[in-house]
Write a protein that holds these residues in place. Sequence first.
Motif, short mmCIF file in Angstrom:
data_model
loop_
_atom_site.label_atom_id
_atom_site.label_comp_id
_atom_site.label_asym_id
_atom_site.label_seq_id
_atom_site.Cartn_x
_atom_site.Cartn_y
_atom_site.Cartn_z
N ARG A 49 0.83 -1.21 0.00
CA ARG A 49 0.00 0.00 0.00
C ARG A 49 0.87 1.26 0.00
O ARG A 49 0.59 2.21 -0.74
CB ARG A 49 -0.91 -0.01 1.22
CG ARG A 49 -1.86 1.17 1.28
CD ARG A 49 -2.80 1.05 2.47
NE ARG A 49 -3.69 2.20 2.55
CZ ARG A 49 -4.62 2.33 3.50
NH1 ARG A 49 -4.78 1.40 4.41
NH2 ARG A 49 -5.39 3.41 3.51
N ASP A 50 1.94 1.25 0.81
CA ASP A 50 2.83 2.41 0.83
C ASP A 50 3.51 2.60 -0.52
O ASP A 50 3.71 3.74 -0.99
CB ASP A 50 3.88 2.24 1.94
CG ASP A 50 3.24 2.21 3.32
OD1 ASP A 50 2.10 2.70 3.45
OD2 ASP A 50 3.89 1.70 4.25
N GLU A 51 3.87 1.49 -1.15
CA GLU A 51 4.52 1.58 -2.45
C GLU A 51 3.57 2.14 -3.50
O GLU A 51 3.96 2.96 -4.35
CB GLU A 51 5.02 0.20 -2.87
CG GLU A 51 5.83 0.18 -4.16
CD GLU A 51 7.15 0.92 -4.04
OE1 GLU A 51 7.77 1.17 -5.08
OE2 GLU A 51 7.56 1.23 -2.90
N ALA A 54 1.90 6.71 -6.89
CA ALA A 54 0.85 7.65 -7.30
C ALA A 54 1.33 9.10 -7.15
O ALA A 54 1.08 9.94 -8.03
CB ALA A 54 -0.41 7.41 -6.46
N ARG A 55 2.03 9.39 -6.05
CA ARG A 55 2.58 10.73 -5.87
C ARG A 55 3.62 11.05 -6.94
O ARG A 55 3.69 12.18 -7.46
CB ARG A 55 3.18 10.87 -4.47
CG ARG A 55 2.14 10.83 -3.35
CD ARG A 55 2.77 11.29 -2.04
NE ARG A 55 3.85 10.41 -1.62
CZ ARG A 55 3.70 9.35 -0.83
NH1 ARG A 55 2.48 9.03 -0.37
NH2 ARG A 55 4.73 8.61 -0.49
N ARG A 56 4.42 10.05 -7.28
CA ARG A 56 5.44 10.26 -8.33
C ARG A 56 4.77 10.55 -9.67
O ARG A 56 5.23 11.41 -10.44
CB ARG A 56 6.32 9.01 -8.42
CG ARG A 56 7.46 9.11 -9.41
CD ARG A 56 8.35 7.88 -9.31
NE ARG A 56 9.46 7.95 -10.23
CZ ARG A 56 9.41 7.54 -11.50
NH1 ARG A 56 8.29 7.01 -11.97
NH2 ARG A 56 10.47 7.65 -12.29
N ARG A 80 2.59 17.05 -13.48
CA ARG A 80 2.74 18.48 -13.26
C ARG A 80 3.98 19.00 -14.02
O ARG A 80 3.97 20.11 -14.58
CB ARG A 80 2.86 18.78 -11.77
CG ARG A 80 2.78 20.26 -11.43
CD ARG A 80 2.83 20.49 -9.93
NE ARG A 80 1.70 19.85 -9.25
CZ ARG A 80 1.82 18.84 -8.39
NH1 ARG A 80 3.01 18.36 -8.11
NH2 ARG A 80 0.75 18.31 -7.83
N TYR A 81 5.02 18.20 -14.03
CA TYR A 81 6.24 18.60 -14.75
C TYR A 81 5.98 18.71 -16.25
O TYR A 81 6.44 19.64 -16.91
CB TYR A 81 7.34 17.57 -14.45
CG TYR A 81 8.60 17.76 -15.26
CD1 TYR A 81 9.45 18.84 -15.01
CD2 TYR A 81 8.95 16.87 -16.27
CE1 TYR A 81 10.60 19.03 -15.75
CE2 TYR A 81 10.10 17.05 -17.00
CZ TYR A 81 10.92 18.13 -16.75
OH TYR A 81 12.07 18.31 -17.48
N GLN A 82 5.21 17.76 -16.79
CA GLN A 82 4.87 17.81 -18.21
C GLN A 82 4.02 19.06 -18.51
O GLN A 82 4.20 19.71 -19.56
CB GLN A 82 4.10 16.54 -18.61
CG GLN A 82 4.92 15.27 -18.53
CD GLN A 82 6.05 15.24 -19.55
OE1 GLN A 82 6.02 15.93 -20.58
NE2 GLN A 82 7.10 14.46 -19.26
N GLN A 83 3.11 19.42 -17.62
CA GLN A 83 2.31 20.63 -17.83
C GLN A 83 3.19 21.88 -17.82
O GLN A 83 2.98 22.81 -18.62
CB GLN A 83 1.23 20.74 -16.74
CG GLN A 83 0.19 19.63 -16.79
CD GLN A 83 -0.78 19.69 -15.63
OE1 GLN A 83 -0.78 20.66 -14.86
NE2 GLN A 83 -1.59 18.66 -15.49
#
Length: 213
Positions: A188-190, A195-197, A203-206
């Motif tokens: 679950r942590d992984e 998902a955060r990554r 966001r970087y692509q935007q």
Amino acid sequence: MAPWARVTQRLFQIVQIIGLATGGRLGVRVTDRLGIQTTRQTILRRIMALPLEPVEKVPQIGIDDFAFRRGRKFGSILVDLQTHKVLEVLPDRAAKTAAAWMAEHPELEIISRDRGGDYAAAVRKAAPQATEVADRFHLYKNLTEAVEIRKQAEESARKEVPQEVQDALATSKKAFSPRTWKPVPAPRDEQERLARREQRFDRYQQVLALKAQ
């Protein structure tokens, strides 16, 4: 005043209220300031004179012994496991005394007790329908004993391991130091980390697209 009494009912009640709020020793300090001559033993007797609430149906109780006088006179205390209120204080820790109280409560379902034989005999006699469980202290004690036994067994087994195996284990411990070893993350942590990554990458692509515009 009651017949043969040395204090009025109002003073009797005042000492009871002070005792319930502060206790014996602190109660004497308060009564001294108020000009009431009494002792801590008298305050405790006033508290003990209060009537107990009637015990209604109680499905879960805990029973244990305590000392009126250490090493000489013992009693039993019964507590409601749901409300954590004291139900009764028995004059001794004999099986027949506890059994007499339990016989008056056929609704008992769970009884928490220590590993003494007297309380076990009382449950078998007066409340055979109830489930017996060990109290928290003895659960911790059993856990500690189990861990110690396991530890002793591992140490004795380690002594029987050949020297070449011990050398190999020592080498592996040096190669994999506890300081550099990391545990495997929970699934679950992984998933949350991935998902955060993914969000950061979007966001970087935007940002790149806006910069190109």
